[in-house]
Design a protein around this motif. Structure first.
Motif, PDB file in Angstrom:
ATOM      1  N   UNK A  23       0.805  -1.214   0.000  1.00 33.94           N
ATOM      2  CA  UNK A  23       0.000   0.000   0.000  1.00 33.94           C
ATOM      3  C   UNK A  23       0.848   1.279   0.000  1.00 33.94           C
ATOM      4  N   UNK A  24       2.163   1.125   0.176  1.00 34.38           N
ATOM      5  CA  UNK A  24       3.049   2.291   0.230  1.00 34.38           C
ATOM      6  C   UNK A  24       3.221   2.887  -1.164  1.00 34.38           C
ATOM      7  N   UNK A  25       3.193   4.210  -1.247  1.00 29.91           N
ATOM      8  CA  UNK A  25       3.372   4.914  -2.526  1.00 29.91           C
ATOM      9  C   UNK A  25       4.870   5.055  -2.811  1.00 29.91           C
ATOM     10  N   UNK A  26       5.503   3.974  -3.238  1.00 27.03           N
ATOM     11  CA  UNK A  26       6.946   3.992  -3.467  1.00 27.03           C
ATOM     12  C   UNK A  26       7.383   5.017  -4.508  1.00 27.03           C
ATOM     13  N   UNK A  27       6.649   5.193  -5.619  1.00 30.55           N
ATOM     14  CA  UNK A  27       7.063   6.231  -6.582  1.00 30.55           C
ATOM     15  C   UNK A  27       7.096   7.629  -5.968  1.00 30.55           C
ATOM     16  N   UNK A  28       6.156   7.914  -5.063  1.00 31.67           N
ATOM     17  CA  UNK A  28       6.143   9.226  -4.409  1.00 31.67           C
ATOM     18  C   UNK A  28       7.382   9.416  -3.546  1.00 31.67           C
ATOM     19  N   UNK A  29       7.774   8.381  -2.819  1.00 26.74           N
ATOM     20  CA  UNK A  29       8.980   8.460  -1.990  1.00 26.74           C
ATOM     21  C   UNK A  29      10.216   8.665  -2.858  1.00 26.74           C
ATOM     22  N   UNK A  30      10.273   7.966  -3.995  1.00 24.73           N
ATOM     23  CA  UNK A  30      11.412   8.122  -4.908  1.00 24.73           C
ATOM     24  C   UNK A  30      11.455   9.532  -5.484  1.00 24.73           C
ATOM     25  N   UNK A  31      10.287  10.089  -5.793  1.00 22.79           N
ATOM     26  CA  UNK A  31      10.228  11.454  -6.322  1.00 22.79           C
ATOM     27  C   UNK A  31      10.776  12.442  -5.303  1.00 22.79           C
ATOM     28  N   UNK A  32      10.369  12.298  -4.051  1.00 22.06           N
ATOM     29  CA  UNK A  32      10.869  13.186  -3.010  1.00 22.06           C
ATOM     30  C   UNK A  32      12.386  13.080  -2.876  1.00 22.06           C
ATOM     31  N   UNK A  33      12.909  11.862  -2.904  1.00 23.46           N
ATOM     32  CA  UNK A  33      14.358  11.675  -2.784  1.00 23.46           C
ATOM     33  C   UNK A  33      15.082  12.399  -3.910  1.00 23.46           C
ATOM     34  N   UNK A  34      14.604  12.243  -5.146  1.00 25.62           N
ATOM     35  CA  UNK A  34      15.224  12.917  -6.278  1.00 25.62           C
ATOM     36  C   UNK A  34      15.135  14.427  -6.155  1.00 25.62           C
ATOM     37  N   UNK A  35      13.977  14.920  -5.735  1.00 28.90           N
ATOM     38  CA  UNK A  35      13.779  16.362  -5.591  1.00 28.90           C
ATOM     39  C   UNK A  35      14.709  16.935  -4.528  1.00 28.90           C
ATOM     40  N   UNK A  36      14.842  16.241  -3.397  1.00 17.92           N
ATOM     41  CA  UNK A  36      15.728  16.702  -2.328  1.00 17.92           C
ATOM     42  C   UNK A  36      17.180  16.767  -2.799  1.00 17.92           C
ATOM     43  N   UNK A  37      17.617  15.769  -3.564  1.00 18.43           N
ATOM     44  CA  UNK A  37      18.998  15.762  -4.052  1.00 18.43           C
ATOM     45  C   UNK A  37      19.229  16.902  -5.037  1.00 18.43           C
ATOM     46  N   UNK A  38      18.249  17.156  -5.914  1.00 26.19           N
ATOM     47  CA  UNK A  38      18.398  18.272  -6.854  1.00 26.19           C
ATOM     48  C   UNK A  38      18.498  19.610  -6.110  1.00 26.19           C
ATOM     49  N   UNK A  39      17.635  19.820  -5.145  1.00 28.47           N
ATOM     50  CA  UNK A  39      17.672  21.068  -4.380  1.00 28.47           C
ATOM     51  C   UNK A  39      18.958  21.138  -3.566  1.00 28.47           C
ATOM     52  N   UNK A  40      19.417  19.980  -3.071  1.00 32.84           N
ATOM     53  CA  UNK A  40      20.688  19.934  -2.361  1.00 32.84           C
ATOM     54  C   UNK A  40      21.842  20.383  -3.237  1.00 32.84           C
ATOM     55  N   UNK A  41      21.786  20.039  -4.529  1.00 30.28           N
ATOM     56  CA  UNK A  41      22.808  20.500  -5.460  1.00 30.28           C
ATOM     57  C   UNK A  41      22.825  22.014  -5.572  1.00 30.28           C
ATOM     58  N   UNK A  42      21.629  22.626  -5.580  1.00 31.18           N
ATOM     59  CA  UNK A  42      21.540  24.083  -5.623  1.00 31.18           C
ATOM     60  C   UNK A  42      22.078  24.711  -4.333  1.00 31.18           C
ATOM     61  N   UNK A  62      -0.962  13.847  -5.604  1.00 28.80           N
ATOM     62  CA  UNK A  62      -0.809  13.483  -7.009  1.00 28.80           C
ATOM     63  C   UNK A  62      -0.440  12.007  -7.154  1.00 28.80           C
ATOM     64  N   UNK A  63       0.408  11.524  -6.243  1.00 32.72           N
ATOM     65  CA  UNK A  63       0.774  10.107  -6.268  1.00 32.72           C
ATOM     66  C   UNK A  63      -0.404   9.200  -5.952  1.00 32.72           C
ATOM     67  N   UNK A  64      -1.210   9.582  -4.967  1.00 31.87           N
ATOM     68  CA  UNK A  64      -2.390   8.783  -4.604  1.00 31.87           C
ATOM     69  C   UNK A  64      -3.388   8.757  -5.760  1.00 31.87           C
ATOM     70  N   UNK A  65      -3.598   9.905  -6.389  1.00 28.62           N
ATOM     71  CA  UNK A  65      -4.538   9.979  -7.514  1.00 28.62           C
ATOM     72  C   UNK A  65      -4.075   9.086  -8.663  1.00 28.62           C
ATOM     73  N   UNK A  66      -2.787   9.100  -8.938  1.00 30.74           N
ATOM     74  CA  UNK A  66      -2.265   8.270 -10.019  1.00 30.74           C
ATOM     75  C   UNK A  66      -2.421   6.786  -9.688  1.00 30.74           C
ATOM     76  N   UNK A  67      -2.181   6.436  -8.442  1.00 31.08           N
ATOM     77  CA  UNK A  67      -2.305   5.039  -8.021  1.00 31.08           C
ATOM     78  C   UNK A  67      -3.746   4.548  -8.163  1.00 31.08           C
ATOM     79  N   UNK A  68      -4.695   5.452  -7.980  1.00 33.06           N
ATOM     80  CA  UNK A  68      -6.109   5.107  -8.096  1.00 33.06           C
ATOM     81  C   UNK A  68      -6.659   5.328  -9.512  1.00 33.06           C
TER      82      UNK A  68
END
Length: 432
Positions: free
Chosen positions: A278-297, A390-396
């Motif tokens: 039931x975990x939204x794994x794609x959403x967690x992966x998106x957050x990880x990528x977003x955090x790393x990109x902002x970390x680069x800035x 957005x992740x929940x909506x896509x999953x449904x």
């Protein structure tokens, strides 16, 4: 900010953001691809990306989401959300606009006590069931709830992560936020309801047959596993208590959520694999990528330069400075996550306040908090709650596009920020 890595980091972020907006590739692929490029060009490294509290992945956010998704996954199996859906529709007499108002108010109030991500995780399943029962499009209701969660979360110290950062740096208390932020938040929720009545007016079509069908249902019959529901509600109550008592217990919300998830899985008969599914794994992966990109800035000094430029423009003029702080913070928080922005801006704001001869609950702190909290409504990736929904909506299988969300978010942000500018001027200058 003259080295090539800074400009390369900007190019990577802008390119990834453009792909997310265009939706030509999946937003998770765009975020992870951007994160990979940030690492490849040396804008950040493994230590900064995975271990830095300042510029790395915010594991507190990731594990808070993981824990709450697991708890929600267990509660889904009990029929509790069906119960709440039928109950809420019956209380609203199955009138679509009344249903939306009820969901907005519940979401806003809950977001003031919980963080807004937890709130939308709990309210989204109910929303899907309500809309299914009444044959209504779910997107307007989900969008309204996200907007309400970000506005409601601004009311208290624990409602939105940036508020916790600001409180820590400025020495502000829970009561300070109630006095300065809660009145504005309450007014803006009323404004949001009025805007939703206009923005989603085509949605509020009353289906008499569907309404009669729902009104004849007995909500108690929806409960499939009473024992599991009781176990889940007890654990959820303990988790919520842990969130509220954060200033006393000093347990991070992520720790509380993981402890609750582990306890619920341990005491219930639900298979661990079923819960993890039931975990939204794609959403967690998106957050990880977003955090790393902002970390680069952050690592290349881009965000620091933006913050210093803003501080330089403010100078020592409190009125103009607070207006610029609020407006600029709202604009920037719609583009980058407001957590690293506030973390970068908080010490600069502290220095500004000291230079102005102020202290304590200074107007600049409230301008920063209001701008960062409300600016998250501007785009589909402006705040954590937006991405989660957005992740929940896509999953449904009822996806909400970037622009579908943003065209409403921009309107609400423009109106609420405009009212907030008036609020700051009246309360701290005109009527002070």
């Amino acid at each position: 900010m003259n080295d090539w890595q800074s400009w390369a980091a900007i190019a990577v972020f802008v390119g990834a953001y453009a792909l997310i907006i265009s939706e030509k590739i999946h937003r998770v692929a765009a975020a992870l691809g951007g994160a990979a490029l940030m690492l490849a060009i040396g804008a950040t490294d493994d230590k900064s990306a995975f271990y830095s509290e300042h510029s790395g992945v915010d594991w507190n956010v990731i594990f808070l989401l993981l824990g709450m998704m697991m708890i929600v996954g267990v509660l889904k199996k009990t029929g509790m959300f069906e119960y709440l859906a039928i109950w809420s529709v019956k209380r609203a007499r199955a009138k679509p606009f009344r249903v939306m108002v009820m969901l907005i108010v519940i979401t806003a109030c809950a977001s003031a006590l919980l963080d807004n991500v937890t709130t939308v995780l709990l309210i989204a399943p109910v929303t899907f069931l309500v809309c299914e029962r009444l044959a209504l499009p779910v997107a307007p209701f989900l969008i309204a709830e996200v907007l309400a969660s970000n506005i409601g979360g601004a009311a208290t110290l624990v409602g939105d992560p940036p508020n916790i950062i600001i409180a820590s740096r400025g020495g502000l208390t829970f009561n300070d936020f109630l006095v300065h932020m809660a009145p504005l938040s309450a007014v803006l929720i009323v404004v949001l309801i009025a805007l939703c009545r206009f923005m989603f007016r085509k949605t509020f079509v009353h289906d008499e047959a569907r309404a009669d069908e729902v009104m004849s249902l007995e909500e108690r019959e929806a409960i499939r596993n009473p024992r599991l529901m009781i176990q889940g509600l007890i654990v959820l109550a303990l988790v919520v208590t842990g969130f509220v008592l954060h200033p006393v217990l000093h347990y991070e919300p992520s720790i509380v959520a993981l402890l609750g998830a582990g306890l619920l899985v341990a005491v219930s008969t639900v298979e661990t694999g079923e819960v993890l599914a039931e975990v939204e794994w794609p959403t967690l992966a998106f957050f990880a990528g977003l955090f790393i990109m902002i970390g680069g800035l952050i690592e290349t000094g881009v965000i620091g330069e933006v913050s210093k430029s803003l501080a330089s423009a403010i100078g020592d003029n409190e009125l103009d400075g607070s207006m610029l702080m609020l407006g600029a913070s709202a604009g920037l928080s719609g583009i980058v996550d407001n957590i690293p922005y506030v973390a970068t801006m908080a010490p600069i704001t502290s220095d500004l306040i000291e230079a102005m001869g102020g202290s304590g609950s200074h107007v600049m702190w409230w301008a920063l908090a209001i701008g960062a909290d409300l600016g998250g409504n501007a785009t589909a990736i402006g705040a954590s709650a937006n991405v989660v929904v957005l992740g929940i909506a896509e999953r449904n299988r009822q996806p909400i596009s970037f622009w579908q969300f943003t065209k409403y978010g921009l309107v609400v942000t423009a109106v609420t920020v405009g009212i907030s500018l008036l609020y700051v001027w009246l309360r701290y200058f005109a009527l002070a």
